[in-house]
Scaffold this motif. Structure first.
Motif, PDB file in Angstrom:
ATOM      1  N   MET A 133      39.086  43.411  56.926  1.00  0.00           N
ATOM      2  CA  MET A 133      38.958  43.318  55.461  1.00  0.00           C
ATOM      3  C   MET A 133      38.672  44.707  54.902  1.00  0.00           C
ATOM      4  SD  MET A 133      36.197  41.146  53.223  1.00  0.00           S
ATOM      5  CE  MET A 133      36.685  39.643  54.039  1.00  0.00           C
ATOM      6  N   THR A 134      39.405  45.111  53.875  1.00  0.00           N
ATOM      7  CA  THR A 134      39.195  46.409  53.275  1.00  0.00           C
ATOM      8  C   THR A 134      38.116  46.326  52.219  1.00  0.00           C
ATOM      9  OG1 THR A 134      40.888  45.973  51.619  1.00  0.00           O
ATOM     10  CG2 THR A 134      41.594  47.046  53.651  1.00  0.00           C
ATOM     11  N   SER A 135      37.596  47.504  51.834  1.00  0.00           N
ATOM     12  CA  SER A 135      36.490  47.545  50.895  1.00  0.00           C
ATOM     13  C   SER A 135      36.900  47.093  49.496  1.00  0.00           C
ATOM     14  CB  SER A 135      35.919  48.967  50.826  1.00  0.00           C
ATOM     15  OG  SER A 135      36.924  49.883  50.442  1.00  0.00           O
ATOM     16  N   ASN A 136      38.203  47.141  49.208  1.00  0.00           N
ATOM     17  CA  ASN A 136      38.650  46.731  47.880  1.00  0.00           C
ATOM     18  C   ASN A 136      39.205  45.319  47.875  1.00  0.00           C
ATOM     19  OD1 ASN A 136      40.955  47.196  49.305  1.00  0.00           O
ATOM     20  ND2 ASN A 136      41.958  48.459  47.747  1.00  0.00           N
ATOM     21  N   GLN A 137      38.841  44.518  48.861  1.00  0.00           N
ATOM     22  CA  GLN A 137      39.259  43.118  48.914  1.00  0.00           C
ATOM     23  C   GLN A 137      38.768  42.384  47.668  1.00  0.00           C
ATOM     24  OE1 GLN A 137      40.857  41.094  51.419  1.00  0.00           O
ATOM     25  NE2 GLN A 137      40.763  39.562  49.803  1.00  0.00           N
ATOM     26  N   LYS A 138      39.638  41.593  47.075  1.00  0.00           N
ATOM     27  CA  LYS A 138      39.284  40.818  45.893  1.00  0.00           C
ATOM     28  C   LYS A 138      39.357  39.330  46.204  1.00  0.00           C
ATOM     29  CE  LYS A 138      38.585  44.027  42.749  1.00  0.00           C
ATOM     30  NZ  LYS A 138      37.326  44.147  41.986  1.00  0.00           N
ATOM     31  N   PHE A 139      38.509  38.562  45.547  1.00  0.00           N
ATOM     32  CA  PHE A 139      38.517  37.112  45.667  1.00  0.00           C
ATOM     33  C   PHE A 139      38.712  36.527  44.270  1.00  0.00           C
ATOM     34  CE2 PHE A 139      36.239  38.822  49.212  1.00  0.00           C
ATOM     35  CZ  PHE A 139      36.649  38.051  50.290  1.00  0.00           C
ATOM     36  N   TYR A 140      39.547  35.530  44.167  1.00  0.00           N
ATOM     37  CA  TYR A 140      39.936  34.991  42.868  1.00  0.00           C
ATOM     38  C   TYR A 140      39.418  33.564  42.694  1.00  0.00           C
ATOM     39  CZ  TYR A 140      43.049  38.989  43.154  1.00  0.00           C
ATOM     40  OH  TYR A 140      43.558  40.263  43.293  1.00  0.00           O
ATOM     41  N   THR A 141      38.601  33.382  41.673  1.00  0.00           N
ATOM     42  CA  THR A 141      38.068  32.057  41.364  1.00  0.00           C
ATOM     43  C   THR A 141      38.926  31.406  40.291  1.00  0.00           C
ATOM     44  OG1 THR A 141      35.807  32.722  41.892  1.00  0.00           O
ATOM     45  CG2 THR A 141      36.078  30.791  40.474  1.00  0.00           C
ATOM     46  N   VAL A 142      39.423  30.237  40.579  1.00  0.00           N
ATOM     47  CA  VAL A 142      40.217  29.477  39.611  1.00  0.00           C
ATOM     48  C   VAL A 142      39.414  28.239  39.217  1.00  0.00           C
ATOM     49  CG1 VAL A 142      42.343  28.184  39.189  1.00  0.00           C
ATOM     50  CG2 VAL A 142      42.396  30.270  40.589  1.00  0.00           C
ATOM     51  N   TRP A 143      38.925  28.239  37.968  1.00  0.00           N
ATOM     52  CA  TRP A 143      38.179  27.079  37.474  1.00  0.00           C
ATOM     53  C   TRP A 143      39.126  26.022  36.927  1.00  0.00           C
ATOM     54  CZ3 TRP A 143      36.362  32.073  36.251  1.00  0.00           C
ATOM     55  CH2 TRP A 143      35.112  32.407  36.794  1.00  0.00           C
ATOM     56  N   LYS A 144      40.106  26.474  36.176  1.00  0.00           N
ATOM     57  CA  LYS A 144      41.099  25.558  35.606  1.00  0.00           C
ATOM     58  C   LYS A 144      42.483  26.027  36.001  1.00  0.00           C
ATOM     59  CE  LYS A 144      38.433  23.920  31.613  1.00  0.00           C
ATOM     60  NZ  LYS A 144      38.449  23.703  30.149  1.00  0.00           N
ATOM     61  N   GLY A 145      43.175  25.211  36.762  1.00  0.00           N
ATOM     62  CA  GLY A 145      44.509  25.546  37.236  1.00  0.00           C
ATOM     63  C   GLY A 145      45.089  24.351  37.958  1.00  0.00           C
ATOM     64  N   LYS A 146      46.226  24.551  38.594  1.00  0.00           N
ATOM     65  CA  LYS A 146      46.862  23.454  39.313  1.00  0.00           C
ATOM     66  C   LYS A 146      45.958  22.942  40.438  1.00  0.00           C
ATOM     67  CE  LYS A 146      51.344  25.497  38.248  1.00  0.00           C
ATOM     68  NZ  LYS A 146      52.512  26.230  38.780  1.00  0.00           N
ATOM     69  N   LYS A 147      45.285  23.869  41.113  1.00  0.00           N
ATOM     70  CA  LYS A 147      44.352  23.489  42.166  1.00  0.00           C
ATOM     71  C   LYS A 147      43.159  24.443  42.120  1.00  0.00           C
ATOM     72  CE  LYS A 147      43.995  22.506  47.125  1.00  0.00           C
ATOM     73  NZ  LYS A 147      44.694  22.532  48.438  1.00  0.00           N
ATOM     74  N   PRO A 148      42.070  24.078  41.431  1.00  0.00           N
ATOM     75  CA  PRO A 148      40.897  24.949  41.322  1.00  0.00           C
ATOM     76  C   PRO A 148      40.321  25.293  42.699  1.00  0.00           C
ATOM     77  CG  PRO A 148      40.783  23.169  39.730  1.00  0.00           C
ATOM     78  CD  PRO A 148      41.915  22.831  40.657  1.00  0.00           C
ATOM     79  N   GLY A 149      39.737  26.467  42.790  1.00  0.00           N
ATOM     80  CA  GLY A 149      39.136  26.898  44.046  1.00  0.00           C
ATOM     81  C   GLY A 149      39.014  28.402  44.103  1.00  0.00           C
ATOM     82  N   VAL A 150      38.746  28.934  45.287  1.00  0.00           N
ATOM     83  CA  VAL A 150      38.609  30.370  45.514  1.00  0.00           C
ATOM     84  C   VAL A 150      39.762  30.837  46.394  1.00  0.00           C
ATOM     85  CG1 VAL A 150      37.180  32.185  46.516  1.00  0.00           C
ATOM     86  CG2 VAL A 150      36.105  30.317  45.247  1.00  0.00           C
ATOM     87  N   TYR A 151      40.426  31.904  45.972  1.00  0.00           N
ATOM     88  CA  TYR A 151      41.595  32.404  46.689  1.00  0.00           C
ATOM     89  C   TYR A 151      41.407  33.878  47.050  1.00  0.00           C
ATOM     90  CZ  TYR A 151      43.721  28.083  45.084  1.00  0.00           C
ATOM     91  OH  TYR A 151      43.988  26.759  44.862  1.00  0.00           O
ATOM     92  N   THR A 152      42.025  34.286  48.141  1.00  0.00           N
ATOM     93  CA  THR A 152      41.862  35.662  48.617  1.00  0.00           C
ATOM     94  C   THR A 152      43.034  36.564  48.255  1.00  0.00           C
ATOM     95  OG1 THR A 152      42.855  35.057  50.751  1.00  0.00           O
ATOM     96  CG2 THR A 152      40.445  34.924  50.562  1.00  0.00           C
ATOM     97  N   LYS A 153      44.101  36.005  47.722  1.00  0.00           N
ATOM     98  CA  LYS A 153      45.270  36.797  47.355  1.00  0.00           C
ATOM     99  C   LYS A 153      45.681  36.485  45.922  1.00  0.00           C
ATOM    100  CE  LYS A 153      47.110  36.953  52.077  1.00  0.00           C
ATOM    101  NZ  LYS A 153      48.266  36.616  52.945  1.00  0.00           N
ATOM    102  N   TRP A 154      46.108  37.546  45.201  1.00  0.00           N
ATOM    103  CA  TRP A 154      46.512  37.365  43.813  1.00  0.00           C
ATOM    104  C   TRP A 154      47.689  36.391  43.704  1.00  0.00           C
ATOM    105  CZ3 TRP A 154      46.039  36.579  39.073  1.00  0.00           C
ATOM    106  CH2 TRP A 154      47.128  36.629  38.199  1.00  0.00           C
ATOM    107  N   ASN A 155      48.663  36.478  44.612  1.00  0.00           N
ATOM    108  CA  ASN A 155      49.826  35.597  44.537  1.00  0.00           C
ATOM    109  C   ASN A 155      49.428  34.127  44.641  1.00  0.00           C
ATOM    110  OD1 ASN A 155      51.637  37.669  44.199  1.00  0.00           O
ATOM    111  ND2 ASN A 155      52.146  37.835  46.363  1.00  0.00           N
ATOM    112  N   GLU A 156      48.401  33.840  45.462  1.00  0.00           N
ATOM    113  CA  GLU A 156      47.922  32.465  45.590  1.00  0.00           C
ATOM    114  C   GLU A 156      47.263  32.011  44.294  1.00  0.00           C
ATOM    115  OE1 GLU A 156      45.329  32.734  48.906  1.00  0.00           O
ATOM    116  OE2 GLU A 156      46.931  32.655  50.397  1.00  0.00           O
ATOM    117  N   CYS A 157      46.469  32.905  43.701  1.00  0.00           N
ATOM    118  CA  CYS A 157      45.812  32.603  42.428  1.00  0.00           C
ATOM    119  C   CYS A 157      46.859  32.407  41.335  1.00  0.00           C
ATOM    120  CB  CYS A 157      44.858  33.736  42.061  1.00  0.00           C
ATOM    121  SG  CYS A 157      44.132  33.615  40.404  1.00  0.00           S
ATOM    122  N   LYS A 158      47.836  33.308  41.287  1.00  0.00           N
ATOM    123  CA  LYS A 158      48.887  33.245  40.269  1.00  0.00           C
ATOM    124  C   LYS A 158      49.621  31.917  40.322  1.00  0.00           C
ATOM    125  CE  LYS A 158      53.170  35.534  38.841  1.00  0.00           C
ATOM    126  NZ  LYS A 158      54.134  36.614  39.156  1.00  0.00           N
TER     127      LYS A 158
END
Length: 216
Positions: free
Chosen positions: A1-26
């Motif tokens: 894992m790199t130091s600039n790793q981002k995690f994406y929280t989706v509260w309202k979306g097709k499937k709410p949850g926490v994602y590790t990649k922007w494409n998954e969040c998108k």
């Protein structure tokens, strides 16, 4: 894992949850009306934010008063798919090439102007589109936002990505203030990092980008 790793929280979306990649969040928020999401620097922050709810972590989206005149609203978006909301749209206008240039950024949903610069003498549309994108990135950082930015300029996206402009416009006395702004924008790109999604506005399906100056 790199130091600039981002995690994406989706509260309202097709499937709410926490994602590790922007494409998954998108994939969860694109085309989902009223989507709520934000990036965090650690999984613990993202998971806590998911539990907290979006109200504690996302500032209110840009809105207009209920009695906003119809003529001030952005063009109605029609066609296939929908842009991600909330988001910012940017565009530039230039009378001649080179000519008098200005640029702006607006809230995609309401059309509310968020920033505007110009007019600048002896400019080009490409320089305006580039400056609008960088201005939007700096706006996000200043206001601690993480929203997608829409542009209809492939050239501007490439210049921002490469942190380099490829213009044939010569610097002169008339456009010296414009080139000073361009240098500041390039310096900003070299100084700051960002993970803001820069997306292409689907003009054929959605019509003119909301930041368009309406001079075509």
């Amino acid at each position: 894992m790199t130091s600039n790793q981002k995690f994406y929280t989706v509260w309202k979306g097709k499937k709410p949850g926490v994602y590790t990649k922007w494409n998954e969040c998108k994939a969860q928020v694109e085309g989902f009306e009223g989507a709520k999401y934000k990036s965090f620097s650690s999984r613990a922050e993202a998971e806590k934010a998911f539990t907290d709810g979006h109200e504690l972590h996302i500032k209110s989206s840009f809105t207009t008063k209920k009695n906003t005149p119809e003529k001030n609203l952005p063009p109605k978006i029609t066609g296939k798919g929908k842009p991600i909301l909330p988001s910012i749209s940017v565009d530039a206008a230039c009378s001649g090439n080179p000519g008098i240039m200005e640029y702006q950024g607006v809230d995609t949903a309401s059309g509310k102007r968020l920033f505007h610069q110009g007019p600048f003498k002896n400019g080009t549309n490409n320089l305006g589109e580039f400056l609008a994108l960088v201005h939007a990135l700096a706006y996000m950082q200043k206001h601690q936002l993480n929203l997608p930015i829409y542009t209809d300029s492939k050239t501007a996206r490439a210049w921002v990505r490469d942190k380099k402009i490829k213009t044939t416009l010569a610097k002169n006395t008339a456009n010296a203030p414009l080139f000073e702004l361009v240098e500041r924008a390039l310096q900003w790109l070299q100084t700051y990092s960002y993970n803001t999604p820069i997306l292409t506005w689907d003009t054929p399906n959605w019509g003119e980008i909301p930041a368009d100056f309406g001079r075509k």
